[in-house]
Design a protein around this motif. Structure first.
Motif, PDB file in Angstrom:
ATOM      1  N   MET A   1      -3.285  -1.098 -14.412  1.00 32.83           N
ATOM      2  CA  MET A   1      -2.884  -1.579 -15.735  1.00 32.83           C
ATOM      3  C   MET A   1      -2.549  -0.086 -16.633  1.00 32.83           C
ATOM      4  N   LYS A   2      -2.865   0.967 -16.486  1.00 36.20           N
ATOM      5  CA  LYS A   2      -2.809   2.132 -17.164  1.00 36.20           C
ATOM      6  C   LYS A   2      -1.474   2.940 -16.857  1.00 36.20           C
ATOM      7  N   LEU A   3      -0.839   2.396 -15.760  1.00 35.64           N
ATOM      8  CA  LEU A   3       0.184   3.206 -15.203  1.00 35.64           C
ATOM      9  C   LEU A   3       1.694   2.766 -15.817  1.00 35.64           C
ATOM     10  N   SER A   4       2.511   3.686 -15.749  1.00 37.19           N
ATOM     11  CA  SER A   4       3.791   3.571 -16.290  1.00 37.19           C
ATOM     12  C   SER A   4       4.491   2.456 -15.205  1.00 37.19           C
ATOM     13  N   LYS A   5       5.753   1.751 -15.515  1.00 41.40           N
ATOM     14  CA  LYS A   5       6.205   0.958 -14.723  1.00 41.40           C
ATOM     15  C   LYS A   5       6.580   1.518 -13.372  1.00 41.40           C
ATOM     16  N   SER A   6       7.107   2.714 -13.327  1.00 42.33           N
ATOM     17  CA  SER A   6       7.544   3.208 -11.994  1.00 42.33           C
ATOM     18  C   SER A   6       6.317   3.430 -11.119  1.00 42.33           C
ATOM     19  N   ASN A   7       5.166   3.880 -11.542  1.00 42.06           N
ATOM     20  CA  ASN A   7       4.084   4.299 -10.824  1.00 42.06           C
ATOM     21  C   ASN A   7       3.390   2.796 -10.452  1.00 42.06           C
ATOM     22  N   MET A   8       3.729   1.868 -11.221  1.00 45.07           N
ATOM     23  CA  MET A   8       2.881   0.756 -10.891  1.00 45.07           C
ATOM     24  C   MET A   8       3.743   0.096  -9.631  1.00 45.07           C
ATOM     25  N   LEU A   9       4.958   0.404  -9.627  1.00 45.76           N
ATOM     26  CA  LEU A   9       5.815  -0.309  -8.531  1.00 45.76           C
ATOM     27  C   LEU A   9       5.137   0.600  -7.120  1.00 45.76           C
ATOM     28  N   ILE A  10       5.254   2.073  -7.396  1.00 49.83           N
ATOM     29  CA  ILE A  10       4.709   2.847  -6.507  1.00 49.83           C
ATOM     30  C   ILE A  10       3.243   2.376  -5.737  1.00 49.83           C
ATOM     31  N   TRP A  11       2.380   2.078  -6.648  1.00 49.85           N
ATOM     32  CA  TRP A  11       1.122   1.799  -6.462  1.00 49.85           C
ATOM     33  C   TRP A  11       0.997   0.358  -5.815  1.00 49.85           C
ATOM     34  N   LEU A  12       1.909  -0.648  -6.257  1.00 44.07           N
ATOM     35  CA  LEU A  12       1.946  -2.035  -5.353  1.00 44.07           C
ATOM     36  C   LEU A  12       2.437  -1.840  -3.981  1.00 44.07           C
ATOM     37  N   VAL A  13       3.471  -0.939  -3.995  1.00 45.67           N
ATOM     38  CA  VAL A  13       4.448  -0.958  -2.574  1.00 45.67           C
ATOM     39  C   VAL A  13       3.384  -0.276  -1.758  1.00 45.67           C
ATOM     40  N   THR A  14       2.622   0.888  -2.036  1.00 46.86           N
ATOM     41  CA  THR A  14       1.681   1.357  -1.163  1.00 46.86           C
ATOM     42  C   THR A  14       0.444   0.690  -0.749  1.00 46.86           C
ATOM     43  N   ARG A  15       0.007   0.296  -1.954  1.00 43.61           N
ATOM     44  CA  ARG A  15      -1.416  -0.432  -1.803  1.00 43.61           C
ATOM     45  C   ARG A  15      -1.220  -1.671  -0.932  1.00 43.61           C
ATOM     46  N   TYR A  16      -0.208  -2.322  -1.081  1.00 48.64           N
ATOM     47  CA  TYR A  16       0.007  -3.600  -0.105  1.00 48.64           C
ATOM     48  C   TYR A  16       1.028  -3.345   1.074  1.00 48.64           C
ATOM     49  N   ASN A  17       1.372  -2.014   1.266  1.00 45.25           N
ATOM     50  CA  ASN A  17       1.925  -1.658   2.360  1.00 45.25           C
ATOM     51  C   ASN A  17       3.366  -2.545   2.473  1.00 45.25           C
ATOM     52  N   LEU A  18       4.105  -2.710   1.465  1.00 49.04           N
ATOM     53  CA  LEU A  18       5.327  -3.420   1.365  1.00 49.04           C
ATOM     54  C   LEU A  18       6.393  -2.407   1.614  1.00 49.04           C
ATOM     55  N   SER A  19       6.476  -2.001   2.984  1.00 52.38           N
ATOM     56  CA  SER A  19       7.832  -1.145   3.303  1.00 52.38           C
ATOM     57  C   SER A  19       9.014  -1.537   2.999  1.00 52.38           C
ATOM     58  N   ARG A  20       9.231  -2.870   3.522  1.00 50.22           N
ATOM     59  CA  ARG A  20      10.634  -3.405   3.281  1.00 50.22           C
ATOM     60  C   ARG A  20      11.131  -3.613   1.862  1.00 50.22           C
ATOM     61  N   THR A  21      10.141  -3.936   1.083  1.00 46.70           N
ATOM     62  CA  THR A  21      10.360  -4.153  -0.425  1.00 46.70           C
ATOM     63  C   THR A  21      10.684  -2.783  -0.990  1.00 46.70           C
ATOM     64  N   PHE A  22      10.257  -1.785  -0.641  1.00 45.02           N
ATOM     65  CA  PHE A  22      10.654  -0.647  -1.454  1.00 45.02           C
ATOM     66  C   PHE A  22      11.945  -0.152  -0.813  1.00 45.02           C
ATOM     67  N   TYR A  23      12.116  -0.363   0.461  1.00 46.72           N
ATOM     68  CA  TYR A  23      13.346   0.215   1.340  1.00 46.72           C
ATOM     69  C   TYR A  23      14.576  -0.645   0.529  1.00 46.72           C
ATOM     70  N   ILE A  24      14.563  -1.712   0.666  1.00 46.28           N
ATOM     71  CA  ILE A  24      15.434  -2.459  -0.135  1.00 46.28           C
ATOM     72  C   ILE A  24      15.830  -2.228  -1.478  1.00 46.28           C
ATOM     73  N   LEU A  25      14.796  -2.106  -2.294  1.00 49.07           N
ATOM     74  CA  LEU A  25      14.962  -1.752  -3.654  1.00 49.07           C
ATOM     75  C   LEU A  25      15.591  -0.151  -3.975  1.00 49.07           C
ATOM     76  N   LYS A  26      15.288   0.686  -3.085  1.00 50.74           N
ATOM     77  CA  LYS A  26      15.906   1.871  -3.175  1.00 50.74           C
ATOM     78  C   LYS A  26      17.122   1.909  -2.431  1.00 50.74           C
ATOM     79  N   ASN A  27      17.575   1.195  -1.713  1.00 45.57           N
ATOM     80  CA  ASN A  27      18.982   1.066  -1.178  1.00 45.57           C
ATOM     81  C   ASN A  27      19.760   0.116  -1.556  1.00 45.57           C
ATOM     82  N   ARG A  28      19.544  -0.404  -2.773  1.00 41.92           N
ATOM     83  CA  ARG A  28      20.616  -1.410  -3.279  1.00 41.92           C
ATOM     84  C   ARG A  28      21.732  -0.779  -3.966  1.00 41.92           C
TER      85      ARG A  28
END
Length: 131
Positions: free
Chosen positions: A104-131
């Motif tokens: 909850m203390k993270l910036s929005k971009s770091n929060m996304l990084i935290w969520l994606v890496t914490r829950y191993n959402l590889s496909r989500t990050f890949y799709i978001l970055k390649n849109r």
């Protein structure tokens, strides 16, 4: 050591930022994660010598390193990207960072990084970055 004594905000840009698709920051670098981990380790030792609690600064640098390296591998095919993503997510530095951070203390971009890496959402990050 030199320290910053004053920060000034100006209304006009001091330079024009242009994205260069062939630049080193946008090109895939095979050993980026290991280099970033080495940099964080070096900085940690330097911060320890200061005898000041710089853990928040070091965590910020680690998030930048994590973001850079995740962005670095999104240029790969998904088949090559996924094992690299897992390697970064399962690394001890990443695990320590994720467990020591209040999301909850993270910036929005770091929060996304935290969520994606914490829950191993590889496909989500890949799709978001390649849109």
């Amino acid at each position: 050591r030199n320290r910053i004594h004053k920060v000034t905000i100006v209304n006009k840009p001091l330079y024009n930022y242009v994205v260069n698709e062939g630049s080193l920051t946008l090109s895939y670098r095979k050993n980026a994660w290991n280099k970033m981990k080495n940099l964080c380790s070096y900085l940690s030792k330097c911060f320890d010598e200061d005898n000041v609690d710089n853990s928040h600064r070091l965590n910020g640098i680690k998030y930048l390193a994590l973001h850079f390296c995740l962005r670095n591998i999104t240029g790969l095919s998904y088949g090559d990207y996924k094992p690299e993503f897992k390697k970064i997510c399962h690394d001890e530095m990443t695990k320590d960072l994720l467990h020591s951070t209040s999301v909850m203390k993270l910036s929005k971009s770091n929060m996304l990084i935290w969520l994606v890496t914490r829950y191993n959402l590889s496909r989500t990050f890949y799709i978001l970055k390649n849109r």
